[in-house]
Design a protein around this motif. Sequence first.
Motif, PDB file in Angstrom:
ATOM      1  N   ASP A  12       0.853  -1.198   0.000  1.00 47.74           N
ATOM      2  CA  ASP A  12       0.000   0.000   0.000  1.00 47.74           C
ATOM      3  C   ASP A  12       0.886   1.244   0.000  1.00 47.74           C
ATOM      4  OD1 ASP A  12      -2.217  -1.697   0.216  1.00 47.74           O
ATOM      5  OD2 ASP A  12      -2.313  -1.488   2.393  1.00 47.74           O
ATOM      6  N   LYS A  13       1.914   1.225   0.837  1.00 46.17           N
ATOM      7  CA  LYS A  13       2.840   2.357   0.925  1.00 46.17           C
ATOM      8  C   LYS A  13       3.527   2.597  -0.413  1.00 46.17           C
ATOM      9  CE  LYS A  13       6.899   3.939   3.478  1.00 46.17           C
ATOM     10  NZ  LYS A  13       7.758   3.702   4.647  1.00 46.17           N
ATOM     11  N   SER A  14       3.987   1.527  -1.026  1.00 44.94           N
ATOM     12  CA  SER A  14       4.657   1.631  -2.320  1.00 44.94           C
ATOM     13  C   SER A  14       3.729   2.230  -3.375  1.00 44.94           C
ATOM     14  CB  SER A  14       5.141   0.246  -2.738  1.00 44.94           C
ATOM     15  OG  SER A  14       5.553   0.230  -4.049  1.00 44.94           O
ATOM     16  N   ARG A  15       2.477   1.814  -3.363  1.00 43.79           N
ATOM     17  CA  ARG A  15       1.487   2.324  -4.331  1.00 43.79           C
ATOM     18  C   ARG A  15       1.256   3.819  -4.125  1.00 43.79           C
ATOM     19  NH1 ARG A  15      -0.241   0.694  -9.177  1.00 43.79           N
ATOM     20  NH2 ARG A  15      -2.436   1.091  -9.495  1.00 43.79           N
ATOM     21  N   PHE A  51      -4.123  11.032   8.034  1.00 47.42           N
ATOM     22  CA  PHE A  51      -5.135  10.497   7.124  1.00 47.42           C
ATOM     23  C   PHE A  51      -5.040   8.983   7.187  1.00 47.42           C
ATOM     24  CE2 PHE A  51      -4.168  14.720   5.867  1.00 47.42           C
ATOM     25  CZ  PHE A  51      -5.368  15.247   5.417  1.00 47.42           C
ATOM     26  N   LEU A  52      -6.176   8.316   7.325  1.00 51.72           N
ATOM     27  CA  LEU A  52      -6.221   6.857   7.383  1.00 51.72           C
ATOM     28  C   LEU A  52      -6.707   6.330   6.050  1.00 51.72           C
ATOM     29  CD1 LEU A  52      -7.902   6.432  10.880  1.00 51.72           C
ATOM     30  CD2 LEU A  52      -5.460   6.664  10.343  1.00 51.72           C
ATOM     31  N   PHE A  53      -5.931   5.438   5.453  1.00 50.35           N
ATOM     32  CA  PHE A  53      -6.277   4.890   4.148  1.00 50.35           C
ATOM     33  C   PHE A  53      -6.074   3.377   4.203  1.00 50.35           C
ATOM     34  CE2 PHE A  53      -5.795   6.182  -0.637  1.00 50.35           C
ATOM     35  CZ  PHE A  53      -6.902   5.418  -0.948  1.00 50.35           C
ATOM     36  N   THR A  54      -7.097   2.679   4.702  1.00 47.49           N
ATOM     37  CA  THR A  54      -7.023   1.226   4.811  1.00 47.49           C
ATOM     38  C   THR A  54      -7.931   0.580   3.772  1.00 47.49           C
ATOM     39  OG1 THR A  54      -8.752   1.145   6.506  1.00 47.49           O
ATOM     40  CG2 THR A  54      -6.479   1.315   7.288  1.00 47.49           C
ATOM     41  N   ASP A  55      -7.738  -0.717   3.584  1.00 47.80           N
ATOM     42  CA  ASP A  55      -8.518  -1.464   2.602  1.00 47.80           C
ATOM     43  C   ASP A  55      -9.988  -1.491   2.980  1.00 47.80           C
ATOM     44  OD1 ASP A  55      -6.049  -1.930   1.481  1.00 47.80           O
ATOM     45  OD2 ASP A  55      -5.963  -4.035   2.058  1.00 47.80           O
ATOM     46  N   ASN A  56     -10.835  -1.681   1.978  1.00 44.09           N
ATOM     47  CA  ASN A  56     -12.276  -1.731   2.192  1.00 44.09           C
ATOM     48  C   ASN A  56     -12.707  -3.197   2.338  1.00 44.09           C
ATOM     49  OD1 ASN A  56     -14.919  -1.072   2.422  1.00 44.09           O
ATOM     50  ND2 ASN A  56     -15.127  -0.131   0.421  1.00 44.09           N
ATOM     51  N   ASP A  57     -12.094  -3.884   3.320  1.00 44.63           N
ATOM     52  CA  ASP A  57     -12.469  -5.255   3.628  1.00 44.63           C
ATOM     53  C   ASP A  57     -12.574  -5.384   5.145  1.00 44.63           C
ATOM     54  OD1 ASP A  57      -9.825  -5.330   4.548  1.00 44.63           O
ATOM     55  OD2 ASP A  57      -9.111  -6.626   2.952  1.00 44.63           O
ATOM     56  N   THR A  79     -11.017   3.539  -0.387  1.00 39.10           N
ATOM     57  CA  THR A  79     -10.928   3.001  -1.735  1.00 39.10           C
ATOM     58  C   THR A  79     -12.239   2.285  -2.031  1.00 39.10           C
ATOM     59  OG1 THR A  79      -9.550   1.773  -3.270  1.00 39.10           O
ATOM     60  CG2 THR A  79      -9.846   0.795  -1.106  1.00 39.10           C
ATOM     61  N   ARG A  80     -12.506   2.059  -3.270  1.00 37.25           N
ATOM     62  CA  ARG A  80     -13.776   1.474  -3.690  1.00 37.25           C
ATOM     63  C   ARG A  80     -13.795  -0.027  -3.407  1.00 37.25           C
ATOM     64  NH1 ARG A  80     -14.797   2.803  -9.605  1.00 37.25           N
ATOM     65  NH2 ARG A  80     -15.270   4.819  -8.721  1.00 37.25           N
ATOM     66  N   LYS A  81     -14.951  -0.494  -2.982  1.00 36.85           N
ATOM     67  CA  LYS A  81     -15.140  -1.937  -2.832  1.00 36.85           C
ATOM     68  C   LYS A  81     -14.914  -2.588  -4.179  1.00 36.85           C
ATOM     69  CE  LYS A  81     -17.929  -3.842   0.695  1.00 36.85           C
ATOM     70  NZ  LYS A  81     -18.825  -3.682   1.665  1.00 36.85           N
ATOM     71  N   GLY A  82     -14.282  -3.732  -4.175  1.00 36.37           N
ATOM     72  CA  GLY A  82     -14.014  -4.431  -5.424  1.00 36.37           C
ATOM     73  C   GLY A  82     -12.567  -4.301  -5.856  1.00 36.37           C
ATOM     74  N   TYR A  83     -11.883  -3.228  -5.416  1.00 42.48           N
ATOM     75  CA  TYR A  83     -10.452  -3.127  -5.688  1.00 42.48           C
ATOM     76  C   TYR A  83      -9.725  -4.002  -4.677  1.00 42.48           C
ATOM     77  CZ  TYR A  83     -11.216   0.954  -8.702  1.00 42.48           C
ATOM     78  OH  TYR A  83     -11.611   1.795  -9.695  1.00 42.48           O
ATOM     79  N   ALA A  84      -8.593  -4.542  -5.104  1.00 38.50           N
ATOM     80  CA  ALA A  84      -7.799  -5.402  -4.217  1.00 38.50           C
ATOM     81  C   ALA A  84      -7.005  -4.524  -3.245  1.00 38.50           C
ATOM     82  CB  ALA A  84      -6.882  -6.285  -5.032  1.00 38.50           C
ATOM     83  N   GLY A  85      -7.726  -3.846  -2.375  1.00 35.50           N
ATOM     84  CA  GLY A  85      -7.089  -2.992  -1.386  1.00 35.50           C
ATOM     85  C   GLY A  85      -6.470  -1.744  -1.995  1.00 35.50           C
ATOM     86  N   VAL A  86      -5.752  -1.001  -1.147  1.00 34.11           N
ATOM     87  CA  VAL A  86      -5.086   0.217  -1.604  1.00 34.11           C
ATOM     88  C   VAL A  86      -4.059  -0.136  -2.679  1.00 34.11           C
ATOM     89  CG1 VAL A  86      -3.603   2.140  -0.895  1.00 34.11           C
ATOM     90  CG2 VAL A  86      -5.493   1.421   0.576  1.00 34.11           C
ATOM     91  N   GLU A  87      -3.335  -1.228  -2.474  1.00 36.58           N
ATOM     92  CA  GLU A  87      -2.291  -1.611  -3.425  1.00 36.58           C
ATOM     93  C   GLU A  87      -2.851  -1.971  -4.798  1.00 36.58           C
ATOM     94  OE1 GLU A  87      -0.799  -5.968  -3.051  1.00 36.58           O
ATOM     95  OE2 GLU A  87      -1.346  -5.312  -1.034  1.00 36.58           O
ATOM     96  N   GLY A  88      -4.115  -2.386  -4.861  1.00 36.48           N
ATOM     97  CA  GLY A  88      -4.719  -2.765  -6.127  1.00 36.48           C
ATOM     98  C   GLY A  88      -5.626  -1.702  -6.717  1.00 36.48           C
TER      99      GLY A  88
END
Length: 117
Positions: A12-15, A51-57, A79-88
Amino acid sequence: MSIAIIVEGKNDKSRLKRVVDDSVQILCTFGTPSSQTLEDLRKKVGDKPVFLFTDNDSSGKKIRYLLRDTFPDAEQIYTRKGYAGVEGTPEEYLIQQLEKAGLEEYLIYPSTDPAFE
């Protein structure tokens, strides 16, 4: 003033590093944070806006809940549901979400000049 964005993992950080400048501190929880990890994050952030940016799972929501207790004034970025997390998440969508959070001054926009591709 710089800001801090807290994400779950190194991917996620790399992205995010691809779309924000070097003044943004990006920190990782590396999974569900322990009380010691939360304290370490609090110390690293200091008085920067968070700012908190965690996966939508389910695990991302659990981590967000724990982080909200430590950083009650933190702004939430989703991030939008359906994306593979922040990294995706596609870079264009990451940029849109960061713009919604008012972080335009920290963004690195992809070049539209074909000479840079």
